[in-house]
Write a protein that holds these residues in place. Structure first.
Motif, PDB file in Angstrom:
ATOM      1  N   SER A  94      -0.713   2.937  17.700  1.00  0.00           N
ATOM      2  CA  SER A  94      -1.155   1.836  18.570  1.00  0.00           C
ATOM      3  C   SER A  94      -2.471   1.214  18.120  1.00  0.00           C
ATOM      4  O   SER A  94      -2.927   0.238  18.720  1.00  0.00           O
ATOM      5  CB  SER A  94      -1.314   2.343  20.005  1.00  0.00           C
ATOM      6  OG  SER A  94      -2.287   3.376  20.070  1.00  0.00           O
ATOM      7  N   SER A  95      -3.105   1.750  17.091  1.00  0.00           N
ATOM      8  CA  SER A  95      -4.387   1.214  16.651  1.00  0.00           C
ATOM      9  C   SER A  95      -4.213  -0.176  16.049  1.00  0.00           C
ATOM     10  O   SER A  95      -3.135  -0.537  15.556  1.00  0.00           O
ATOM     11  CB  SER A  95      -5.032   2.144  15.612  1.00  0.00           C
ATOM     12  OG  SER A  95      -4.235   2.219  14.456  1.00  0.00           O
ATOM     13  N   GLU A  96      -5.284  -0.969  16.076  1.00  0.00           N
ATOM     14  CA  GLU A  96      -5.223  -2.328  15.563  1.00  0.00           C
ATOM     15  C   GLU A  96      -5.177  -2.361  14.050  1.00  0.00           C
ATOM     16  O   GLU A  96      -4.677  -3.318  13.452  1.00  0.00           O
ATOM     17  CB  GLU A  96      -6.431  -3.134  16.062  1.00  0.00           C
ATOM     18  CG  GLU A  96      -6.426  -3.394  17.564  1.00  0.00           C
ATOM     19  CD  GLU A  96      -7.579  -4.266  17.989  1.00  0.00           C
ATOM     20  OE1 GLU A  96      -8.303  -4.764  17.092  1.00  0.00           O
ATOM     21  OE2 GLU A  96      -7.765  -4.467  19.204  1.00  0.00           O
ATOM     22  N   THR A  97      -5.717  -1.334  13.403  1.00  0.00           N
ATOM     23  CA  THR A  97      -5.802  -1.305  11.941  1.00  0.00           C
ATOM     24  C   THR A  97      -4.667  -0.480  11.357  1.00  0.00           C
ATOM     25  O   THR A  97      -4.442   0.657  11.772  1.00  0.00           O
ATOM     26  CB  THR A  97      -7.153  -0.713  11.490  1.00  0.00           C
ATOM     27  OG1 THR A  97      -8.217  -1.479  12.072  1.00  0.00           O
ATOM     28  CG2 THR A  97      -7.273  -0.744   9.981  1.00  0.00           C
ATOM     29  N   CYS A  98      -3.989  -1.034  10.389  1.00  0.00           N
ATOM     30  CA  CYS A  98      -2.879  -0.338   9.747  1.00  0.00           C
ATOM     31  C   CYS A  98      -3.401   0.846   8.942  1.00  0.00           C
ATOM     32  O   CYS A  98      -4.366   0.706   8.188  1.00  0.00           O
ATOM     33  CB  CYS A  98      -2.140  -1.302   8.816  1.00  0.00           C
ATOM     34  SG  CYS A  98      -0.691  -0.596   8.014  1.00  0.00           S
ATOM     35  N   PRO A  99      -2.815   2.029   9.098  1.00  0.00           N
ATOM     36  CA  PRO A  99      -3.255   3.190   8.318  1.00  0.00           C
ATOM     37  C   PRO A  99      -3.148   2.916   6.813  1.00  0.00           C
ATOM     38  O   PRO A  99      -2.269   2.187   6.357  1.00  0.00           O
ATOM     39  CB  PRO A  99      -2.281   4.302   8.742  1.00  0.00           C
ATOM     40  CG  PRO A  99      -1.791   3.875  10.088  1.00  0.00           C
ATOM     41  CD  PRO A  99      -1.734   2.373  10.043  1.00  0.00           C
ATOM     42  N   ASP A 100      -4.059   3.507   6.045  1.00  0.00           N
ATOM     43  CA  ASP A 100      -4.062   3.329   4.597  1.00  0.00           C
ATOM     44  C   ASP A 100      -3.093   4.327   3.979  1.00  0.00           C
ATOM     45  O   ASP A 100      -3.481   5.367   3.460  1.00  0.00           O
ATOM     46  CB  ASP A 100      -5.479   3.528   4.042  1.00  0.00           C
ATOM     47  CG  ASP A 100      -5.592   3.097   2.595  1.00  0.00           C
ATOM     48  OD1 ASP A 100      -4.640   2.478   2.087  1.00  0.00           O
ATOM     49  OD2 ASP A 100      -6.624   3.393   1.953  1.00  0.00           O
ATOM     50  N   ASP A 101      -1.824   4.019   4.044  1.00  0.00           N
ATOM     51  CA  ASP A 101      -0.759   4.926   3.640  1.00  0.00           C
ATOM     52  C   ASP A 101       0.268   4.117   2.843  1.00  0.00           C
ATOM     53  O   ASP A 101       0.995   3.292   3.399  1.00  0.00           O
ATOM     54  CB  ASP A 101      -0.120   5.538   4.889  1.00  0.00           C
ATOM     55  CG  ASP A 101       1.010   6.521   4.578  1.00  0.00           C
ATOM     56  OD1 ASP A 101       1.614   6.424   3.499  1.00  0.00           O
ATOM     57  OD2 ASP A 101       1.301   7.362   5.452  1.00  0.00           O
ATOM     58  N   GLU A 102       0.328   4.348   1.531  1.00  0.00           N
ATOM     59  CA  GLU A 102       1.198   3.545   0.675  1.00  0.00           C
ATOM     60  C   GLU A 102       2.670   3.656   1.071  1.00  0.00           C
ATOM     61  O   GLU A 102       3.406   2.674   1.012  1.00  0.00           O
ATOM     62  CB  GLU A 102       1.012   3.941  -0.791  1.00  0.00           C
ATOM     63  CG  GLU A 102      -0.304   3.466  -1.387  1.00  0.00           C
ATOM     64  CD  GLU A 102      -0.387   3.727  -2.879  1.00  0.00           C
ATOM     65  OE1 GLU A 102       0.632   4.145  -3.475  1.00  0.00           O
ATOM     66  OE2 GLU A 102      -1.472   3.519  -3.452  1.00  0.00           O
TER      67      GLU A 102
END
Length: 327
Positions: free
Chosen positions: A266-274
């Motif tokens: 639900s966070s606004e920032t996309c996780p840094d996960d390729e």
């Protein structure tokens, strides 16, 4: 080292005297940061950007494993004198170069304390650290101001069946404003990455892209590698991250239904996960234009980025993984 005086603006939460509820307030503080002065031999020219008649448009320097670009002030290179003579006020080009936010708060934190406000939270220390980190991304050399913004990349802009490419810094985080660096501005670089037409130099100059690209290609600027350094840059992973982050940030409930990978956090920032970025693009690229709705313009970009993933040679890790399966 030269000193730059600036207004550090930041947010505090405080309870004014005689009140019970807290409120946020933007305040400012006058601070000074140090900027390195570098001899030309310590930061050699690594690349030149040439126009179609091979005239030099700008140069990029290499220093401490970074690539440094000239900072412009309106229509000319900014001078160290201009950079260090900033008044104790909001100077947007300087703040942008330092990766700092600017707000129009007039009070200081000391003013609030003098008025007997109770300070609950202050961003002063974090913003001060950010100012110092931003100063570390700047140096003066040959009467010019240089900022670290990543190696040169090619950024495309589609118009009908034609794609026009210009060279610019690969950073998708550095410096907004009125053309502070050579090449496409920050928003155009981000847009180019989302549409799958941002390339590092080696990929762009390889035959695979030119053979498969539809329509006409115009190269407005060319990157000349003076030092022959290997160039990390705008690999498909970087484009995928930019597009996935865009879809993540502006996702609608309808898009989340159709692209399940967008529903995981639900966070606004996309996780840094390729892997997550790749999953988002594959699910999104399978939609029709009608299903994509307001994001239909990004479909072509998702499909182009996935094409680049699928058409490039396998790296050593991928080769080993396939070999382990006995395929």
């Amino acid at each position: 080292m030269p000193l730059v005086r600036l207004s550090l603006t930041y947010e505090v939460d405080h309870i004014p005297y005689g009140h019970k509820k807290s409120r946020p307030e933007f305040v400012r503080d006058a601070v000074s940061v140090e900027i390195k002065e570098i001899a030309p031999g310590s930061a050699p020219v690594s690349h030149r950007i040439l126009d179609r008649r091979d005239r030099v448009q700008t140069e990029v320097r290499y220093y401490e494993n970074g690539y440094w670009w000239l900072l412009n002030d309106v229509d000319k290179p900014m001078s160290p004198e201009r950079f260090t003579s900033s008044p104790d006020d909001l100077d947007w080009p300087i703040l942008e170069a330092l990766d700092l936010r600017g707000f129009l708060g007039m009070q200081t934190e000391d003013d609030l304390r003098a008025n007997k406000s109770r300070i609950l939270r202050t961003e002063k220390e974090s913003q001060w650290k950010k100012a110092q980190a931003g100063a570390a991304k700047i140096f003066f050399c040959e009467s010019r101001v240089w900022v670290e913004a990543g190696p040169p990349n090619y950024f495309g802009a589609r118009e009908g069946t034609t794609i026009s490419f210009s060279a610019g810094p690969s950073s998708l985080e550095r410096i907004r404003g009125a053309n502070p660096l050579f090449g496409p501005d920050l928003n155009d670089r981000k847009f180019s990455a989302r549409r799958g037409v941002a390339f590092d130099v080696d990929e762009f100059e390889g035959a695979d892209f030119h053979e498969q690209a539809a329509g006409k290609i115009e190269v407005l600027h060319r990157v000349q590698n003076v030092s022959h350094l290997p160039l990390p840059g705008m690999a498909p992973e970087r484009c995928a991250r930019e597009l996935a982050a865009y879809l993540w940030r502006d996702r609608t409930s309808r898009l989340v239904e159709l692209v399940p990978s967008l529903a995981g956090d639900s966070s606004e920032t996309c996780p840094d996960d390729e892997k997550l970025h790749r999953d988002v693009l594959e699910e999104f690229a399978a939609l029709t234009e009608n299903e994509a709705g307001i994001f239909s313009g990004e479909l072509e970009g998702a499909r182009e980025i996935l094409r680049r993933f699928n058409s490039r040679p396998l790296n050593e890790l991928e080769d080993a993984a396939i070999a382990s399966l006995g395929l």
